[in-house]
Design a protein around this motif. Structure first.
Motif, mmCIF file in Angstrom:
data_model
loop_
_atom_site.group_PDB
_atom_site.id
_atom_site.type_symbol
_atom_site.label_atom_id
_atom_site.label_comp_id
_atom_site.label_asym_id
_atom_site.label_seq_id
_atom_site.Cartn_x
_atom_site.Cartn_y
_atom_site.Cartn_z
ATOM 1 N N LYS A 58 0.814 -1.219 0.000
ATOM 2 C CA LYS A 58 0.000 0.000 0.000
ATOM 3 C C LYS A 58 0.845 1.267 0.000
ATOM 4 O O LYS A 58 0.342 2.349 0.211
ATOM 5 C CB LYS A 58 -0.938 0.010 1.207
ATOM 6 N N HIS A 59 2.156 1.111 -0.190
ATOM 7 C CA HIS A 59 3.009 2.296 -0.181
ATOM 8 C C HIS A 59 3.666 2.494 -1.547
ATOM 9 O O HIS A 59 2.996 2.629 -2.542
ATOM 10 C CB HIS A 59 4.027 2.187 0.958
ATOM 11 N N VAL A 60 4.980 2.448 -1.599
ATOM 12 C CA VAL A 60 5.664 2.805 -2.829
ATOM 13 C C VAL A 60 5.815 1.611 -3.772
ATOM 14 O O VAL A 60 5.544 1.704 -4.956
ATOM 15 C CB VAL A 60 7.066 3.379 -2.513
ATOM 16 N N TYR A 61 6.229 0.464 -3.240
ATOM 17 C CA TYR A 61 6.583 -0.660 -4.093
ATOM 18 C C TYR A 61 5.548 -1.764 -3.978
ATOM 19 O O TYR A 61 5.282 -2.269 -2.897
ATOM 20 C CB TYR A 61 7.964 -1.202 -3.705
ATOM 21 N N MET A 62 4.940 -2.132 -5.097
ATOM 22 C CA MET A 62 3.944 -3.197 -5.114
ATOM 23 C C MET A 62 4.620 -4.529 -5.434
ATOM 24 O O MET A 62 5.529 -4.594 -6.246
ATOM 25 C CB MET A 62 2.886 -2.899 -6.179
ATOM 26 N N GLU A 63 4.133 -5.585 -4.803
ATOM 27 C CA GLU A 63 4.651 -6.914 -5.113
ATOM 28 C C GLU A 63 4.320 -7.277 -6.555
ATOM 29 O O GLU A 63 3.224 -7.030 -7.039
ATOM 30 C CB GLU A 63 4.012 -7.962 -4.196
ATOM 31 N N SER A 64 5.287 -7.897 -7.222
ATOM 32 C CA SER A 64 4.999 -8.434 -8.547
ATOM 33 C C SER A 64 4.181 -9.713 -8.373
ATOM 34 O O SER A 64 4.170 -10.318 -7.281
ATOM 35 C CB SER A 64 6.305 -8.748 -9.271
ATOM 36 N N MET A 128 11.554 -17.164 -14.310
ATOM 37 C CA MET A 128 10.574 -16.997 -13.235
ATOM 38 C C MET A 128 9.811 -15.676 -13.388
ATOM 39 O O MET A 128 9.836 -14.803 -12.525
ATOM 40 C CB MET A 128 11.260 -17.101 -11.876
ATOM 41 N N VAL A 129 9.182 -15.527 -14.537
ATOM 42 C CA VAL A 129 8.268 -14.410 -14.802
ATOM 43 C C VAL A 129 6.866 -14.994 -14.735
ATOM 44 O O VAL A 129 6.589 -16.026 -15.356
ATOM 45 C CB VAL A 129 8.536 -13.799 -16.188
ATOM 46 N N PHE A 130 5.983 -14.348 -14.000
ATOM 47 C CA PHE A 130 4.705 -14.984 -13.658
ATOM 48 C C PHE A 130 3.910 -15.456 -14.870
ATOM 49 O O PHE A 130 3.463 -16.602 -14.915
ATOM 50 C CB PHE A 130 3.856 -14.025 -12.816
ATOM 51 N N SER A 131 3.727 -14.594 -15.856
ATOM 52 C CA SER A 131 2.919 -14.969 -17.022
ATOM 53 C C SER A 131 3.520 -16.167 -17.752
ATOM 54 O O SER A 131 2.799 -17.081 -18.173
ATOM 55 C CB SER A 131 2.780 -13.782 -17.976
ATOM 56 N N GLU A 132 4.852 -16.154 -17.890
ATOM 57 C CA GLU A 132 5.536 -17.261 -18.569
ATOM 58 C C GLU A 132 5.473 -18.534 -17.730
ATOM 59 O O GLU A 132 5.239 -19.634 -18.253
ATOM 60 C CB GLU A 132 6.994 -16.869 -18.828
#
Length: 287
Positions: A58-64, A128-132
């Motif tokens: 909820k701040h600056v960096y969002m989890e991928s 380790m890219v989520f979509s792939e």
């Protein structure tokens, strides 16, 4: 010492380095600060550790999405839960639903368990890219890939224990398998089977199963297989290109692993690890 600073060095300081220093000081003074929290590790369990370590949402960096999957997986493991405990999210097709779908698959859970035991190595590799990752795991070969990873990891782990294997003795036993004396060949086979079973049953030494070792092996794979024409014939034992690439790879891996251990020894790293870990890494060459 001021007396040792010449005019050129002073000019460089005033024009380049001082500007960067002033900028950093301004950031700390007016725009933000590093905050440090101290915790009593004797009172923190694995679940709380995961919560403290995760990125803010909820701040600056969002989890991928991939970080979210890994965090979700680790949180489930810390609660002694498995893929059986994952429930589907009805009428949802977003990343959260896809994360649940992945972790509900037994083969995905098993593969992630192997990845997790290797530290952070696999979490940061290119694929380790989520979509792939999602597309691969739900493809026609996703289960086959997970099965292969499990088989290879189990074999790989047989190198990281305190079992002593004498290479000369093993070579002698292998030679006896070709003996015309059927009984002697059978005895040799039984002794070899016992060695393999001992390695399978041996307890893994996690500290010896290091990121440096994984990286060394990755480099061998890229150099000997991935970046050669042999990769087009992957696993085809009737292909001379594949057999040449694989022979080079099989030759380099033990040497590269041993070089990694030798580097650790020269840096003094081995003197700071537990005796059983030191013993396990010292035995790498014999396995």
């Amino acid at each position: 010492d001021v007396d040792e600073v010449d005019a050129n060095q002073l000019k460089k300081w005033n024009e380049e380095q001082k500007a960067e220093k002033d900028k950093l000081e301004a950031i700390i003074a007016y725009e933000g600060q590093w905050l440090v929290s101290l915790f009593d590790d004797s009172k923190i369990d694995e679940t709380l550790t995961l919560h403290i370590a995760k990125n803010e949402t909820k701040h600056v960096y969002m989890e991928s999405p991939m970080e979210g999957l890994i965090q979700f997986f680790k949180a489930m493991k810390s609660k002694q839960q498995t893929f059986h405990n994952i429930k589907a999210i009805p009428q949802s097709k977003g990343n959260a639903s896809k994360q649940h779908d992945l972790l509900r698959q037994d083969y995905v859970w098993e593969m992630l368990t192997y990845f997790d035991s290797a530290g952070v190595h696999f979490w940061h590799v290119d694929f380790m890219v989520f979509s792939e990752f999602y597309a691969t795991m739900f493809s026609s070969y996703g289960g086959i890939l997970a099965y292969m990873v499990g088989c290879l990891e189990r074999r790989f782990r047989m190198c990281f224990n305190s079992v002593e294997v004498d290479e000369k003795s093993v070579r002698s036993l292998l030679a006896r398998l070709r003996s015309k004396d059927v009984k002697d060949a059978q005895i040799a086979q039984e002794q070899l089977d016992a060695i393999v079973q001992q390695l399978k049953d041996a307890k893994l030494i996690p500290e010896a199963y290091s990121d440096g070792i994984h990286t060394a092996i990755d480099e061998c794979f890229k150099r000997c297989i991935e970046n050669t024409s042999g990769v087009q014939e992957f696993g085809n034992q009737s292909s001379s290109e594949w057999m040449t690439s694989y022979a080079q790879y099989a030759s380099e891996v033990p040497m590269k692993m041993q070089a990694e251990v030798d580097d650790m020894a020269s840096r003094g790293d081995l003197s700071r690890i537990r005796p059983e870990t030191f013993r396990g890494m010292s035995l790498l060459d014999s396995h």
